[in-house]
Design an enzyme around this catalytic site. Structure first.
Site, mmCIF file in Angstrom:
data_model
loop_
_atom_site.group_PDB
_atom_site.id
_atom_site.type_symbol
_atom_site.label_atom_id
_atom_site.label_comp_id
_atom_site.label_asym_id
_atom_site.label_seq_id
_atom_site.Cartn_x
_atom_site.Cartn_y
_atom_site.Cartn_z
ATOM 1 N N ASP A 1 16.574 37.986 3.536
ATOM 2 C CA ASP A 1 17.781 37.192 3.765
ATOM 3 C C ASP A 1 19.007 37.846 3.129
ATOM 4 O O ASP A 1 20.113 37.756 3.663
ATOM 5 C CB ASP A 1 17.598 35.769 3.241
ATOM 6 N N HIS B 1 19.851 28.295 11.394
ATOM 7 C CA HIS B 1 19.418 27.277 10.435
ATOM 8 C C HIS B 1 19.225 27.899 9.068
ATOM 9 O O HIS B 1 18.752 29.029 8.941
ATOM 10 C CB HIS B 1 18.091 26.659 10.898
ATOM 11 N N TYR C 1 8.804 21.938 9.781
ATOM 12 C CA TYR C 1 9.611 22.396 10.906
ATOM 13 C C TYR C 1 8.815 22.181 12.183
ATOM 14 O O TYR C 1 7.697 22.680 12.294
ATOM 15 C CB TYR C 1 9.850 23.899 10.840
ATOM 16 N N ARG D 1 0.813 -1.224 0.000
ATOM 17 C CA ARG D 1 0.000 0.000 0.000
ATOM 18 C C ARG D 1 0.841 1.268 0.000
ATOM 19 O O ARG D 1 0.384 2.333 -0.386
ATOM 20 C CB ARG D 1 -0.914 0.043 1.233
ATOM 21 N N ASN E 1 5.665 24.476 11.415
ATOM 22 C CA ASN E 1 5.602 25.277 10.193
ATOM 23 C C ASN E 1 5.877 24.401 8.978
ATOM 24 O O ASN E 1 6.569 23.378 9.077
ATOM 25 C CB ASN E 1 6.630 26.417 10.229
ATOM 26 N N HIS F 1 18.717 31.690 9.923
ATOM 27 C CA HIS F 1 17.786 32.272 10.893
ATOM 28 C C HIS F 1 17.949 31.642 12.276
ATOM 29 O O HIS F 1 18.292 30.465 12.397
ATOM 30 C CB HIS F 1 16.337 32.055 10.440
ATOM 31 N N ARG G 1 17.307 29.655 1.939
ATOM 32 C CA ARG G 1 16.560 30.314 3.013
ATOM 33 C C ARG G 1 17.460 30.284 4.248
ATOM 34 O O ARG G 1 17.968 29.247 4.620
ATOM 35 C CB ARG G 1 15.256 29.578 3.309
ATOM 36 N N GLN H 1 5.237 24.803 18.073
ATOM 37 C CA GLN H 1 4.788 25.350 16.795
ATOM 38 C C GLN H 1 5.264 24.428 15.684
ATOM 39 O O GLN H 1 6.358 23.869 15.771
ATOM 40 C CB GLN H 1 5.387 26.750 16.622
ATOM 41 N N LYS I 1 14.817 23.150 16.697
ATOM 42 C CA LYS I 1 14.019 22.840 15.508
ATOM 43 C C LYS I 1 14.303 21.407 15.078
ATOM 44 O O LYS I 1 15.443 20.944 15.157
ATOM 45 C CB LYS I 1 14.387 23.751 14.331
#
Length: 187
Positions: A172, A123, A136, A27, A52, A66, A63, A50, A76
């Site tokens: 950025d 990160h 995240y 499957r 994301n 941060h 990206r 949280q 994270k």
């Protein structure tokens, strides 16, 4: 591997690569992305606060880098749901013997890997394919006033991105270099 998530050490203390064990049959498959009991060794008493999701359209996009300043620092857990990325953690802990060193891992939708990036690290990632989706899990909510970042192209950090950077957001692109007065993070 005793559970369904194996934790593998990296050269940076606190940064771990996770290997998710997939159970597959005709499957498809089931993959446990997070288990509080199995993650206790890395997260301690911190809980996921949280979650994301990002979609990055163009291959070569970067990206990051941060982070959130204490007391809003976060751990994270990063997973690639579609495509492939080069995911990077940079040690920003001023008192760390690995200050400004970085570690990167290729996370792919098909390799069952994730990266745990602890408090005190920045990160960032570069997409290796178009249409990359990332998940995240954060141990702290986003606090705009605590947001921080450093240039992904900072020579003091020296990240060897696997491909030329094709796109950076204006935000950025405006991030400072370490030489612009960054003194590191304290706990």
């Amino acid at each position: 591997m005793s559970g369904r998530i194996e934790m593998l050490a990296t050269p940076l203390a606190g940064v771990a690569k996770l290997a998710h064990r997939r159970i597959a049959d005709s499957r498809g498959c089931l993959e446990r992305l997070y288990c509080a009991d199995e993650m206790k060794a890395l997260l301690g008493s911190r809980q996921i606060a949280q979650i994301n999701h990002t979609l990055t359209l163009r291959q070569g996009t970067v990206r990051g880098l941060h982070f959130q300043h204490p007391p809003h620092a976060e751990t994270k857990i990063i997973t690639c749901l579609r495509g492939a990325v080069f995911d990077v953690a940079v040690d920003l802990r001023a008192s760390s013997p690995t200050y400004l060193r970085w570690h990167g891992e290729v996370l792919r939708a098909d390799n069952g890997a994730a990266l745990v990036i602890p408090e005190g690290f920045a990160h960032g990632f570069q997409t290796l394919e178009p249409d990359c989706e990332m998940l995240y899990l954060h141990t702290a909510p986003y606090v705009p006033a605590a947001e921080g970042g450093l240039s992904a192209e900072d020579p003091a950090i020296g990240i060897r991105w696997p491909a030329p950077i094709t796109e950076l957001s204006e935000r950025d692109r405006a991030l400072p270099n370490v030489a612009d007065g960054f003194k590191g993070l304290s706990s």
